[in-house]
Design a protein around this motif. Sequence first.
Motif, PDB file in Angstrom:
ATOM      1  N   ARG A   1       0.809  -1.320  -0.021  1.00 35.78           N
ATOM      2  CA  ARG A   1      -0.053  -0.106  -0.031  1.00 35.78           C
ATOM      3  C   ARG A   1       0.899   1.177  -0.038  1.00 35.78           C
ATOM      4  O   ARG A   1       0.649   2.177  -0.755  1.00 35.78           O
ATOM      5  CB  ARG A   1      -1.025   0.171   1.212  1.00 35.78           C
ATOM      6  CG  ARG A   1      -1.722   1.210   1.253  1.00 35.78           C
ATOM      7  CD  ARG A   1      -2.332   1.352   2.711  1.00 35.78           C
ATOM      8  NE  ARG A   1      -1.292   1.668   3.627  1.00 35.78           N
ATOM      9  CZ  ARG A   1      -1.456   1.799   5.077  1.00 35.78           C
ATOM     10  NH1 ARG A   1      -2.604   1.628   5.477  1.00 35.78           N
ATOM     11  NH2 ARG A   1      -0.761   2.120   5.826  1.00 35.78           N
ATOM     12  N   GLU A   2       1.841   1.358   0.837  1.00 36.69           N
ATOM     13  CA  GLU A   2       2.893   2.583   0.542  1.00 36.69           C
ATOM     14  C   GLU A   2       3.352   2.840  -0.455  1.00 36.69           C
ATOM     15  O   GLU A   2       3.845   3.772  -0.856  1.00 36.69           O
ATOM     16  CB  GLU A   2       3.628   2.157   2.009  1.00 36.69           C
ATOM     17  CG  GLU A   2       3.196   2.070   3.428  1.00 36.69           C
ATOM     18  CD  GLU A   2       2.428   3.772   3.729  1.00 36.69           C
ATOM     19  OE1 GLU A   2       3.108   4.555   3.212  1.00 36.69           O
ATOM     20  OE2 GLU A   2       1.441   3.697   4.333  1.00 36.69           O
ATOM     21  N   ILE A   3       3.975   1.400  -1.028  1.00 39.67           N
ATOM     22  CA  ILE A   3       4.654   1.666  -2.288  1.00 39.67           C
ATOM     23  C   ILE A   3       3.629   2.252  -3.326  1.00 39.67           C
ATOM     24  O   ILE A   3       4.068   3.205  -4.218  1.00 39.67           O
ATOM     25  CB  ILE A   3       5.161   0.299  -2.716  1.00 39.67           C
ATOM     26  CG1 ILE A   3       6.415  -0.258  -1.857  1.00 39.67           C
ATOM     27  CG2 ILE A   3       5.440   0.349  -4.167  1.00 39.67           C
ATOM     28  CD1 ILE A   3       6.637  -1.571  -2.142  1.00 39.67           C
ATOM     29  N   LEU A   4       2.542   1.698  -3.284  1.00 42.99           N
ATOM     30  CA  LEU A   4       1.473   2.052  -4.349  1.00 42.99           C
ATOM     31  C   LEU A   4       1.149   3.763  -4.155  1.00 42.99           C
ATOM     32  O   LEU A   4       1.109   4.660  -5.051  1.00 42.99           O
ATOM     33  CB  LEU A   4       0.127   1.449  -4.185  1.00 42.99           C
ATOM     34  CG  LEU A   4       0.072   0.019  -4.886  1.00 42.99           C
ATOM     35  CD1 LEU A   4      -1.047  -0.642  -4.762  1.00 42.99           C
ATOM     36  CD2 LEU A   4       0.467   0.075  -6.283  1.00 42.99           C
ATOM     37  N   LEU A   5       0.814   3.967  -2.806  1.00 40.21           N
ATOM     38  CA  LEU A   5       0.699   5.641  -2.416  1.00 40.21           C
ATOM     39  C   LEU A   5       2.135   6.446  -2.827  1.00 40.21           C
ATOM     40  O   LEU A   5       1.627   7.446  -3.193  1.00 40.21           O
ATOM     41  CB  LEU A   5       0.363   5.748  -1.171  1.00 40.21           C
ATOM     42  CG  LEU A   5      -1.068   5.058  -0.458  1.00 40.21           C
ATOM     43  CD1 LEU A   5      -1.205   5.021   1.091  1.00 40.21           C
ATOM     44  CD2 LEU A   5      -2.145   5.552  -1.085  1.00 40.21           C
ATOM     45  N   THR A   6       3.093   6.235  -2.501  1.00 39.04           N
ATOM     46  CA  THR A   6       4.284   7.007  -2.751  1.00 39.04           C
ATOM     47  C   THR A   6       4.265   7.111  -4.247  1.00 39.04           C
ATOM     48  O   THR A   6       4.801   8.030  -4.612  1.00 39.04           O
ATOM     49  CB  THR A   6       5.428   6.044  -2.201  1.00 39.04           C
ATOM     50  OG1 THR A   6       5.480   5.949  -1.016  1.00 39.04           O
ATOM     51  CG2 THR A   6       6.812   6.900  -2.552  1.00 39.04           C
ATOM     52  N   LYS A   7       4.145   5.974  -5.125  1.00 40.38           N
ATOM     53  CA  LYS A   7       4.192   6.179  -6.706  1.00 40.38           C
ATOM     54  C   LYS A   7       3.085   6.937  -7.121  1.00 40.38           C
ATOM     55  O   LYS A   7       3.408   7.942  -7.978  1.00 40.38           O
ATOM     56  CB  LYS A   7       4.225   4.727  -7.298  1.00 40.38           C
ATOM     57  CG  LYS A   7       5.426   3.878  -6.930  1.00 40.38           C
ATOM     58  CD  LYS A   7       5.395   2.350  -7.898  1.00 40.38           C
ATOM     59  CE  LYS A   7       6.203   1.747  -7.794  1.00 40.38           C
ATOM     60  NZ  LYS A   7       6.305   0.478  -8.486  1.00 40.38           N
ATOM     61  N   LEU A   8       2.106   6.779  -6.429  1.00 44.77           N
ATOM     62  CA  LEU A   8       0.697   7.713  -6.961  1.00 44.77           C
ATOM     63  C   LEU A   8       1.270   9.298  -6.482  1.00 44.77           C
ATOM     64  O   LEU A   8       0.965  10.108  -7.346  1.00 44.77           O
ATOM     65  CB  LEU A   8      -0.495   7.312  -6.015  1.00 44.77           C
ATOM     66  CG  LEU A   8      -1.695   7.786  -6.472  1.00 44.77           C
ATOM     67  CD1 LEU A   8      -1.827   7.615  -8.010  1.00 44.77           C
ATOM     68  CD2 LEU A   8      -2.898   7.563  -5.842  1.00 44.77           C
TER      69      LEU A   8
ATOM     70  N   LEU B   1      -2.435  10.156 -14.390  1.00 45.66           N
ATOM     71  CA  LEU B   1      -2.326   9.139 -13.155  1.00 45.66           C
ATOM     72  C   LEU B   1      -2.646   7.915 -13.440  1.00 45.66           C
ATOM     73  O   LEU B   1      -3.536   7.491 -14.196  1.00 45.66           O
ATOM     74  CB  LEU B   1      -3.320   9.705 -12.051  1.00 45.66           C
ATOM     75  CG  LEU B   1      -3.102  11.019 -11.303  1.00 45.66           C
ATOM     76  CD1 LEU B   1      -4.197  11.272 -10.368  1.00 45.66           C
ATOM     77  CD2 LEU B   1      -1.667  10.951 -10.498  1.00 45.66           C
ATOM     78  N   PRO B   2      -1.927   6.844 -13.036  1.00 46.05           N
ATOM     79  CA  PRO B   2      -2.140   5.460 -13.225  1.00 46.05           C
ATOM     80  C   PRO B   2      -3.300   4.935 -12.682  1.00 46.05           C
ATOM     81  O   PRO B   2      -4.034   5.398 -11.678  1.00 46.05           O
ATOM     82  CB  PRO B   2      -0.855   4.833 -12.573  1.00 46.05           C
ATOM     83  CG  PRO B   2      -0.435   5.619 -11.545  1.00 46.05           C
ATOM     84  CD  PRO B   2      -0.800   7.139 -11.977  1.00 46.05           C
ATOM     85  N   ILE B   3      -4.008   4.154 -13.352  1.00 46.39           N
ATOM     86  CA  ILE B   3      -5.322   3.610 -12.968  1.00 46.39           C
ATOM     87  C   ILE B   3      -5.062   2.338 -11.848  1.00 46.39           C
ATOM     88  O   ILE B   3      -4.121   1.579 -12.176  1.00 46.39           O
ATOM     89  CB  ILE B   3      -6.017   2.912 -14.135  1.00 46.39           C
ATOM     90  CG1 ILE B   3      -6.310   4.081 -15.315  1.00 46.39           C
ATOM     91  CG2 ILE B   3      -7.493   2.124 -13.652  1.00 46.39           C
ATOM     92  CD1 ILE B   3      -7.018   3.655 -16.274  1.00 46.39           C
ATOM     93  N   PHE B   4      -5.748   2.522 -10.560  1.00 47.57           N
ATOM     94  CA  PHE B   4      -5.704   1.161  -9.785  1.00 47.57           C
ATOM     95  C   PHE B   4      -6.390   0.128 -10.220  1.00 47.57           C
ATOM     96  O   PHE B   4      -7.685   0.180 -10.334  1.00 47.57           O
ATOM     97  CB  PHE B   4      -5.912   1.808  -8.501  1.00 47.57           C
ATOM     98  CG  PHE B   4      -5.735   0.939  -7.311  1.00 47.57           C
ATOM     99  CD1 PHE B   4      -4.621   0.329  -7.051  1.00 47.57           C
ATOM    100  CD2 PHE B   4      -7.062   0.302  -6.747  1.00 47.57           C
ATOM    101  CE1 PHE B   4      -4.658  -0.691  -6.002  1.00 47.57           C
ATOM    102  CE2 PHE B   4      -6.973  -0.622  -5.956  1.00 47.57           C
ATOM    103  CZ  PHE B   4      -5.730  -1.172  -5.490  1.00 47.57           C
ATOM    104  N   ASP B   5      -5.949  -0.699 -10.732  1.00 49.28           N
ATOM    105  CA  ASP B   5      -6.435  -2.159 -11.100  1.00 49.28           C
ATOM    106  C   ASP B   5      -6.813  -3.108  -9.542  1.00 49.28           C
ATOM    107  O   ASP B   5      -5.627  -3.770  -9.376  1.00 49.28           O
ATOM    108  CB  ASP B   5      -5.755  -2.880 -11.932  1.00 49.28           C
ATOM    109  CG  ASP B   5      -6.294  -4.031 -12.820  1.00 49.28           C
ATOM    110  OD1 ASP B   5      -7.642  -4.021 -12.472  1.00 49.28           O
ATOM    111  OD2 ASP B   5      -6.012  -4.707 -13.662  1.00 49.28           O
TER     112      ASP B   5
END
Length: 555
Positions: free
Chosen positions: A169-176, A250-254
């Motif tokens: 989750r932290e990796i996804l949020l950081t990248k976002l 922004l990347p789509i969250f799949d």
Amino acid sequence: MTEISNKDIKQCDVCERNSLLKWKCIDCQLSMCHLCMENIHTKFKLSETHKIISLTGSHERIKPNYCHIHRNQLYCIFCQSCDHLVCPTCLSENHSQHSLTEVEGMVMKIIARIKSFEEQIQNTLIPLCMETLSKISQLQCVEHVRFRSYIGQIMHQEERLFKHIQLHREILLTKLQQKETEIKDILLQKKKTFTINIDKMRQMKMFIDNILQEPGDMDVDYLQRESEEMRKWLSTEMSSPNEQTNQPMLPIFDSMNLNKKLISKMFGFHNSSSELSISFNKSFSLSLPSVTCMKISKNTETIYLWIGCNAAQKIEKYRILPDFKLEQEISDKKVYDMSTTISGDVLFTCSNDTCLYKAKKDGTRKLRSFAPLVPKAVYVNLKDEIHISLQEYGMNKRHSKIVTIDSKDSKEIKHYENGHNKEFFVCVTRITDDSDCLYLVDALSENLEGRIVAITKKDGLLKWAFDGHVERRFPFTPSDLVTTKVNSLVAADVRNNLIYILGNHGTLFQMIDTTKIGLMRPCCVDIDDSNLLWVAFTPTCKTAKTTDIHVFRYE
């Protein structure tokens, strides 16, 4: 003689007057009063050899019972032919020619039989029940420990999965957030550019308005240059607004569908299936009379099959892929057990030999001597540690131990030894391990009847023992053992034609009867990197010159 009181019965068969019958002559088949028995029957020919049975009187130890047919008469004798008590009337009517015995004798036989039942209960059934009760209590303890262990594993898995989810989750949020900042910077820059362009276009418009109002006052050369620059700028900016709006998105969250199968695959599941499906993958035939031990090794893309044959006194190395070919042969070695190393070499022990040997491409050498003890089982684990079982010469010797040595310098790291008050193993013929335990094939007798035991690496204590406690024709005879990638155990029972799948807690998961697939006497097992099960079968014919090895895919 048994005496039971009786009255109101038929008359004496001799005098036919006295109704107080007291005796019965089995040989003459006569019921008599006391006087006739004393005065008349004694004068019969060979009367001293006749068997006389009392019909009347009393005995303190036997309670009199009335006949259920002639209710006014008491039972007086036991008919062995009909297996029940009879009264005098029953005797004269239906049992005169039958085999008879005194009631007291019959009672004494019953008492003796009851005493034998008592002894059987006391000496056999109660100890057996107590032993079973003890096993049930032990099983309760084991199952409780397993239950708590499984709960701990589930909770630990939840923590691990939760940590991984948090980290992901932290990796996804950081990248976002990084992407959002990048897009904000781009949009701010574009906004600034468009603001500057609008100001410039307003200035141009004012310039154009002035020219149109007073065209005669303008320098022709200056007007020429400004109009050309204006044309170029406008031609550029007319296409740029559309291009400028093509910005990174922004990347789509799949998000995945969290179904039960996916969660079970990630988290884990209870494996309680009793069915194991196996199918043939391939087979090989070797020019050897039997197989003592078998190991699979892999070097890059090539799979090698190591075969030890005690009867032929040789070790053979076959290349499996891309084609089946004999690559190396070691002669004059009565191999007992062997194990492949991480580098692809093989360590092996020999019958009644005190040395451990190492075989490489360029030959064989002694790795270490254990004299006066004889090394038997050998196993090299994933840490490149070598486990070896040691035994005094001869099966009747009781001293045995297991040592773990370093593969680099052959120095002892640890040892496991039977103490004075414990005997966890007798004669270890095969070894394998996992991170917590050593798993041993322990031969209890010369015919290799035995069990599988697990001892903990930490303190060397017995964790569990499996003696094949299922219905089988012969005693449990484990001949080989291997661990799987999921820490279960596969064992071959050569005499019963069975392959056992065990959990690392000693629980029987599955039992494969090889006779159902037309194969008998599985003696050696191993598992390759593709999770294929390799099984060598001992020929049933003593004069056989070839041995078959079959490879199975199991699920």
